[in-house]
Design a protein around this motif. Structure first.
Motif, PDB file in Angstrom:
ATOM      1  N   UNK A 105       6.624   2.045 -12.749  1.00  0.00           N
ATOM      2  CA  UNK A 105       6.248   3.305 -12.104  1.00  0.00           C
ATOM      3  C   UNK A 105       5.050   3.954 -12.783  1.00  0.00           C
ATOM      4  N   UNK A 106       4.596   3.390 -13.903  1.00  0.00           N
ATOM      5  CA  UNK A 106       3.448   3.948 -14.616  1.00  0.00           C
ATOM      6  C   UNK A 106       2.137   3.253 -14.246  1.00  0.00           C
ATOM      7  N   UNK A 107       2.193   2.270 -13.378  1.00  0.00           N
ATOM      8  CA  UNK A 107       0.974   1.570 -12.969  1.00  0.00           C
ATOM      9  C   UNK A 107       0.020   2.512 -12.248  1.00  0.00           C
ATOM     10  N   UNK A 108      -1.265   2.237 -12.401  1.00  0.00           N
ATOM     11  CA  UNK A 108      -2.295   2.948 -11.642  1.00  0.00           C
ATOM     12  C   UNK A 108      -3.283   1.922 -11.105  1.00  0.00           C
ATOM     13  N   UNK A 109      -3.378   1.851  -9.795  1.00  0.00           N
ATOM     14  CA  UNK A 109      -4.319   0.946  -9.133  1.00  0.00           C
ATOM     15  C   UNK A 109      -5.245   1.742  -8.231  1.00  0.00           C
ATOM     16  N   UNK A 110      -6.459   1.245  -8.081  1.00  0.00           N
ATOM     17  CA  UNK A 110      -7.420   1.864  -7.182  1.00  0.00           C
ATOM     18  C   UNK A 110      -7.889   0.822  -6.172  1.00  0.00           C
ATOM     19  N   UNK A 111      -7.601   1.083  -4.912  1.00  0.00           N
ATOM     20  CA  UNK A 111      -8.100   0.256  -3.814  1.00  0.00           C
ATOM     21  C   UNK A 111      -9.349   0.974  -3.286  1.00  0.00           C
ATOM     22  N   UNK A 112     -10.512   0.556  -3.727  1.00  0.00           N
ATOM     23  CA  UNK A 112     -11.771   1.248  -3.452  1.00  0.00           C
ATOM     24  C   UNK A 112     -12.445   0.631  -2.226  1.00  0.00           C
ATOM     25  N   UNK A 113     -12.587   1.426  -1.181  1.00  0.00           N
ATOM     26  CA  UNK A 113     -13.089   0.898   0.085  1.00  0.00           C
ATOM     27  C   UNK A 113     -11.936   0.301   0.874  1.00  0.00           C
ATOM     28  N   UNK A 114     -10.914   1.111   1.101  1.00  0.00           N
ATOM     29  CA  UNK A 114      -9.659   0.597   1.661  1.00  0.00           C
ATOM     30  C   UNK A 114      -9.698   0.399   3.173  1.00  0.00           C
ATOM     31  N   UNK A 115     -10.748   0.898   3.851  1.00  0.00           N
ATOM     32  CA  UNK A 115     -10.874   0.757   5.309  1.00  0.00           C
ATOM     33  C   UNK A 115      -9.610   1.277   5.997  1.00  0.00           C
ATOM     34  N   UNK A 116      -9.022   0.479   6.876  1.00  0.00           N
ATOM     35  CA  UNK A 116      -7.872   0.932   7.665  1.00  0.00           C
ATOM     36  C   UNK A 116      -6.526   0.665   6.976  1.00  0.00           C
ATOM     37  N   UNK A 117      -6.563   0.311   5.697  1.00  0.00           N
ATOM     38  CA  UNK A 117      -5.340   0.318   4.899  1.00  0.00           C
ATOM     39  C   UNK A 117      -4.664  -1.003   4.633  1.00  0.00           C
ATOM     40  N   UNK A 118      -5.123  -2.090   5.266  1.00  0.00           N
ATOM     41  CA  UNK A 118      -4.418  -3.360   5.097  1.00  0.00           C
ATOM     42  C   UNK A 118      -4.363  -3.816   3.642  1.00  0.00           C
ATOM     43  N   UNK A 119      -5.461  -3.647   2.917  1.00  0.00           N
ATOM     44  CA  UNK A 119      -5.472  -4.082   1.522  1.00  0.00           C
ATOM     45  C   UNK A 119      -4.537  -3.235   0.662  1.00  0.00           C
ATOM     46  N   UNK A 120      -4.551  -1.932   0.887  1.00  0.00           N
ATOM     47  CA  UNK A 120      -3.679  -1.047   0.107  1.00  0.00           C
ATOM     48  C   UNK A 120      -2.206  -1.376   0.340  1.00  0.00           C
ATOM     49  N   UNK A 121      -1.832  -1.612   1.600  1.00  0.00           N
ATOM     50  CA  UNK A 121      -0.443  -1.952   1.897  1.00  0.00           C
ATOM     51  C   UNK A 121      -0.084  -3.336   1.354  1.00  0.00           C
ATOM     52  N   UNK A 122      -1.054  -4.247   1.302  1.00  0.00           N
ATOM     53  CA  UNK A 122      -0.799  -5.548   0.679  1.00  0.00           C
ATOM     54  C   UNK A 122      -0.505  -5.377  -0.804  1.00  0.00           C
ATOM     55  N   UNK A 123      -1.310  -4.554  -1.476  1.00  0.00           N
ATOM     56  CA  UNK A 123      -1.050  -4.274  -2.894  1.00  0.00           C
ATOM     57  C   UNK A 123       0.334  -3.669  -3.085  1.00  0.00           C
ATOM     58  N   UNK A 124       0.720  -2.774  -2.190  1.00  0.00           N
ATOM     59  CA  UNK A 124       2.040  -2.143  -2.287  1.00  0.00           C
ATOM     60  C   UNK A 124       3.146  -3.185  -2.130  1.00  0.00           C
ATOM     61  N   UNK A 125       2.978  -4.133  -1.210  1.00  0.00           N
ATOM     62  CA  UNK A 125       3.985  -5.188  -1.050  1.00  0.00           C
ATOM     63  C   UNK A 125       4.077  -6.055  -2.297  1.00  0.00           C
ATOM     64  N   UNK A 126       2.923  -6.392  -2.894  1.00  0.00           N
ATOM     65  CA  UNK A 126       2.937  -7.205  -4.109  1.00  0.00           C
ATOM     66  C   UNK A 126       3.676  -6.474  -5.226  1.00  0.00           C
TER      67      UNK A 126
END
Length: 275
Positions: A105-126
């Motif tokens: 729960x202490x992780x910090x990630x930055x999805x820079x240039x996330x567009x419509x969100x697919x990459x951010x949600x992929x990171x969340x699934x991982x």
């Protein structure tokens, strides 16, 4: 309506000065096609008059509309999957051992240039799959996802995708993290949304409103739209906002110059910040 060369040069200069995006003349037809509908809807008889109104718009909303129309938001789930395999097999374990002492729960990630969100949600699934004990709603979002386009961010925040958008997502993950709707769409569940904070950010801003550093930054297929100076400045900012030995993943068509001594190459399009 056709855009004249001097009109394109005017918009190119405007976009570069405000957003750092370098539009070459090869993009002239793309800009014309994406803006023609706007001009028709608003009753403009030339691109010049439209650009002039953008300059005099004190609200800045016309400038935001402009970048929403011409920015490219092509992305999909598990794009360039090697990065997510590296994240799961190496990066998360390394960071956990060095920094977090078993507290995902202490992780910090930055999805820079996330567009419509697919990459951010992929990171969340991982993250969910790698840390099955991760709280349903951590004390803060683990992933900051930013983009320049308000339209793209609106779609990302909604988290609703057509079935064809999920073709690269394994079926068990679709069933686990998305809710199927009767109209054929799929909505990301709160278990993913609770990990992500979506915010608008302009990469050429002098200051970024971040309070802390990140363990991982994903900025993939974004820097190809910038010139060399803008890319160099952005990589410097990424370095400053990474923890020591933190990780940066960029697009496979991008690279960090070999003369850059602040990052160490670890895998194709993946780098680690030096101490």
């Amino acid at each position: 309506m056709s855009i004249q060369k001097h009109e394109f040069q005017e918009i190119s200069s405007m976009v570069y000065s405000n957003f750092g995006i370098h539009l070459t003349e090869k993009k002239m037809s793309l800009v014309q096609g994406r803006l023609n509908k706007v001009l028709r809807e608003k009753g403009y008889d030339s691109f010049s008059r439209y650009f002039q109104d953008i300059k005099t718009d004190d609200t800045g909303m016309m400038l935001i509309e402009l970048i929403d129309k011409i920015s490219t938001n092509h992305t999909y789930f598990f794009r360039e999957t090697g990065h997510f395999e590296l994240l799961n097999s190496h990066i998360l374990n390394d960071i956990d051992q060095r920094f977090l002492n078993g507290d995902p729960a202490a992780y910090r990630m930055w999805c820079a240039g996330c567009a419509t969100g697919e990459e951010a949600y992929t990171l969340a699934m991982v993250l969910r799959e790698h840390f099955p004990g991760l709280p349903e709603k951590p004390r803060h979002p683990l992933i900051l996802a930013t983009d320049i386009s308000t339209k793209a961010l609106g779609a990302a925040i909604r988290g609703r995708y057509e079935k064809k958008k999920l073709e690269m997502v394994p079926n068990h993950l679709v069933n686990k993290y998305f809710t199927a709707h009767s109209d054929g769409g799929y909505m990301a569940k709160d278990s993913l949304k609770n990990l992500i904070l979506f915010k608008r950010l302009n990469f050429i801003d002098d200051q970024f409103p971040f309070k802390g550093r990140f363990h991982v930054i994903f900025c993939r297929n974004v820097m190809i739209y910038f010139d060399q100076d803008t890319r160099r400045n952005l990589v410097k900012k990424f370095h400053d906002f990474l923890v020591p030995r933190g990780y940066l993943c960029i697009g496979h068509s991008e690279s960090i110059t070999r003369t850059n001594t602040e990052f160490e190459f670890i895998a194709p399009a993946a780098y680690q910040r030096r101490m």
